[in-house]
Design an enzyme around this catalytic site. Sequence first.
Site, PDB file in Angstrom:
ATOM      1  N   GLU A   1       4.183  -6.143   4.077  1.00 53.44           N
ATOM      2  CA  GLU A   1       4.033  -5.481   5.379  1.00 53.44           C
ATOM      3  C   GLU A   1       5.220  -5.848   6.272  1.00 53.44           C
ATOM      4  OE1 GLU A   1       1.878  -3.360   6.565  1.00 53.44           O
ATOM      5  OE2 GLU A   1       0.067  -3.478   5.325  1.00 53.44           O
TER       6      GLU A   1
ATOM      7  N   GLU B   1      -5.056   1.617   2.533  1.00 53.90           N
ATOM      8  CA  GLU B   1      -4.999   0.414   3.365  1.00 53.90           C
ATOM      9  C   GLU B   1      -5.108   0.772   4.835  1.00 53.90           C
ATOM     10  OE1 GLU B   1      -3.089  -2.649   5.915  1.00 53.90           O
ATOM     11  OE2 GLU B   1      -2.500  -0.558   5.618  1.00 53.90           O
ATOM     12  N   GLU B   2      -4.496   1.898   5.224  1.00 46.79           N
ATOM     13  CA  GLU B   2      -4.430   2.265   6.638  1.00 46.79           C
ATOM     14  C   GLU B   2      -5.787   2.615   7.234  1.00 46.79           C
ATOM     15  OE1 GLU B   2      -2.050   1.757   8.457  1.00 46.79           O
ATOM     16  OE2 GLU B   2      -0.145   1.961   7.406  1.00 46.79           O
TER      17      GLU B   2
ATOM     18  N   ASP C   1       6.416   0.964   7.222  1.00 46.71           N
ATOM     19  CA  ASP C   1       5.033   0.616   6.858  1.00 46.71           C
ATOM     20  C   ASP C   1       4.533   1.533   5.753  1.00 46.71           C
ATOM     21  OD1 ASP C   1       2.501  -0.479   6.904  1.00 46.71           O
ATOM     22  OD2 ASP C   1       1.890   0.503   8.751  1.00 46.71           O
TER      23      ASP C   1
ATOM     24  N   ASP D   1      -0.292   4.395   1.097  1.00 47.61           N
ATOM     25  CA  ASP D   1      -0.660   5.392   2.098  1.00 47.61           C
ATOM     26  C   ASP D   1       0.061   5.138   3.411  1.00 47.61           C
ATOM     27  OD1 ASP D   1      -2.316   3.041   2.325  1.00 47.61           O
ATOM     28  OD2 ASP D   1      -3.608   4.136   3.722  1.00 47.61           O
TER      29      ASP D   1
ATOM     30  N   HIS E   1       0.838  -1.207   0.000  1.00 50.73           N
ATOM     31  CA  HIS E   1       0.000   0.000   0.000  1.00 50.73           C
ATOM     32  C   HIS E   1       0.869   1.251   0.000  1.00 50.73           C
ATOM     33  CE1 HIS E   1       0.583   0.881   4.340  1.00 50.73           C
ATOM     34  NE2 HIS E   1       0.472  -0.419   4.535  1.00 50.73           N
TER      35      HIS E   1
END
Length: 400
Positions: free
Chosen positions: A168, A140-141, A108, A78, A76
């Site tokens: 991740e 995603e967050e 992350d 974001d 991801h």
Amino acid sequence: MNDHPLTESALRILETLIAFDTSSRYSNLDLIDFIARYLKDHGIESTLTYDETGEKANLYATIGPADIGGLCFSGHTDVVPADGQPWTVPPFALTRKADRVLGRGTADMKGFLAAVLASVPHFIKTARTTPIHLAFSYDEEVGCKGVPGLLAELEKSSAKPRACVIGEPTNMRLAVAHKGKRAYRCCVKGLAGHSALTHLGVNAADFAAELAVFLRKTAQKTRDEGPRDERFVPAYSTIHTGRLTGGIALNVIPDHAELDFEIRNLPDEDVDGIVDMVRAHVVNVLEPDMHNVSVDTSIRFEQLVSYPALNDESATEPAAVWLKKLSWSILDLETEDTLSFGTEGGLFQRIGIPTIVCGPGNIADAHRADEFVEVPQLQRCLHFIQGMATAVQTDLPASM
């Protein structure tokens, strides 16, 4: 620092990625445009899928044969905001300190994205018989909200990836399963009035508090009587009230309150059953009590987040077995882990793509001030990515 020949390339790309403030509240299009141009410079076309505002996009690209499925590297774009945190370095500029690099998203998970992008020249040379796919998502967050649009397109494709690695932060350990998540906002509509005449009103804050107590007792019951899986920490599904608000003044009966709660469920837990139990308590116990005073009262559920757990398929799916054994070999491991935090992995798995999670950095270092990733972790990630990309050319099972 130079244990891998592409270390400096990955760090330069990471420096660029960190400079884009892609906090979920903002657009990610500048970062996506950078990646699309980078890939274009290497002769690779990208496909973008946008959100309803057109301000955010997923990116998907294939390196190698376009008419068959291959190995997908997914992540991801974001990050969480850096506001209010005691950073000692600029959060959106890469800072090197000894064997660490600091900045929002280093762990992350822009470190993984940088390692994947730095490996593109290797993919181009390697992906002759089996393609390498890149899938980079938004939001995603805030609940894995972006990737479903990308996966909806993949599900219809004859060249859907046959296996996926999500990067991740796992300290470059192999993770084969994680918990799922549901989150809801309960909006309580009461009846306002003077606090001296409480019998004439319906106190929305009181009923939100009663719901919070029920959730706590349900969490205890799930802990004590529900399924357990000792591979997870904690080894049971959890239920948590994270926010409760209501009322405008002490002498006014609150006519509105809100409660936010989440369920983080084991892969084998019946999460729908838990949600149904909470809804039944509202319908059969709380709302009838409210309606004794006014039928124009209610408790309404709004779903905030929903993503499925990732199941360990390595006992049944050939590609999952391949992912696990090859990861062990490249990383010199003998065991695998599970995760208590969630990823997009369960969504890939839901459309028939066996998935593992493995990436540089520690989740404990994410989402906090002075977030960092260690350079040796990035180097280990480069070795892993390129080893997988090479092995997939001959070893990936032809069927699931």
